[in-house]
Design a protein around this motif. Structure first.
Motif, PDB file in Angstrom:
ATOM      1  N   MET A   1      18.717 -30.380 -16.292  1.00 25.37           N
ATOM      2  CA  MET A   1      18.660 -31.808 -16.097  1.00 25.37           C
ATOM      3  C   MET A   1      17.333 -32.337 -16.636  1.00 25.37           C
ATOM      4  N   ASP A  21      14.302 -46.236 -21.006  1.00 24.90           N
ATOM      5  CA  ASP A  21      15.458 -45.619 -21.651  1.00 24.90           C
ATOM      6  C   ASP A  21      15.418 -44.103 -21.583  1.00 24.90           C
ATOM      7  N   ALA A  25      19.438 -42.981 -19.497  1.00 25.02           N
ATOM      8  CA  ALA A  25      20.641 -42.200 -19.816  1.00 25.02           C
ATOM      9  C   ALA A  25      21.091 -41.386 -18.607  1.00 25.02           C
ATOM     10  N   LEU A  26      20.150 -40.834 -17.872  1.00 22.06           N
ATOM     11  CA  LEU A  26      20.485 -40.079 -16.660  1.00 22.06           C
ATOM     12  C   LEU A  26      21.140 -41.006 -15.640  1.00 22.06           C
ATOM     13  N   ALA A  28      22.690 -43.797 -16.282  1.00 16.34           N
ATOM     14  CA  ALA A  28      23.982 -44.221 -16.832  1.00 16.34           C
ATOM     15  C   ALA A  28      25.045 -43.166 -16.574  1.00 16.34           C
ATOM     16  N   ASP A  29      24.693 -41.895 -16.732  1.00 16.83           N
ATOM     17  CA  ASP A  29      25.642 -40.803 -16.510  1.00 16.83           C
ATOM     18  C   ASP A  29      26.026 -40.636 -15.046  1.00 16.83           C
ATOM     19  N   ARG A  30      25.090 -40.897 -14.133  1.00 15.65           N
ATOM     20  CA  ARG A  30      25.305 -40.510 -12.750  1.00 15.65           C
ATOM     21  C   ARG A  30      25.269 -41.635 -11.723  1.00 15.65           C
ATOM     22  N   SER A  31      24.682 -42.768 -12.047  1.00 15.62           N
ATOM     23  CA  SER A  31      24.412 -43.744 -10.992  1.00 15.62           C
ATOM     24  C   SER A  31      24.874 -45.165 -11.278  1.00 15.62           C
ATOM     25  N   VAL A  33      27.479 -46.517 -12.517  1.00 17.53           N
ATOM     26  CA  VAL A  33      28.849 -46.896 -12.189  1.00 17.53           C
ATOM     27  C   VAL A  33      28.872 -47.633 -10.849  1.00 17.53           C
ATOM     28  N   ASP A  47      20.494 -50.086 -13.182  1.00 23.48           N
ATOM     29  CA  ASP A  47      20.827 -50.339 -14.581  1.00 23.48           C
ATOM     30  C   ASP A  47      19.672 -50.981 -15.351  1.00 23.48           C
TER      31      ASP A  47
END
Length: 85
Positions: A1, A21, A25-26, A28-31, A33, A47
């Protein structure tokens, strides 16, 4: 990770907004949503850099230079991430 290892350094530096940024990305992948928009749990938005710094209804989640910040503990796996199935 890889992103989790960068998080403390990135969030704690004076130019953190420009470097967001690198951990974005981390998130965006995991949180993101769940933790974005008006319906983010406890108002915690991950975000944007400003959202991370604003924290949640329960207070700050990331404090510059504080490795015990709740968000950083979760990113390092030292605290349970809520809502993960």
């Amino acid at each position: 990770m890889r992103g989790a290892a960068l998080a403390p350094a990135v969030l704690a530096t004076p130019g953190a907004a420009q470097d967001f940024d690198r951990v974005g990305a981390l998130f965006a992948d995991r949180s993101v949503v769940c933790h974005s928009g008006e319906d983010a749990p406890l108002g915690l938005r991950l975000d944007t850099h400003a959202g991370v710094l604003a924290g949640s209804e329960n207070g700050p989640v990331a404090m510059a230079g504080d490795p015990a910040s709740p968000l950083l503990q979760r990113l390092r796996g030292e605290a349970e991430i809520r809502g993960v199935v």
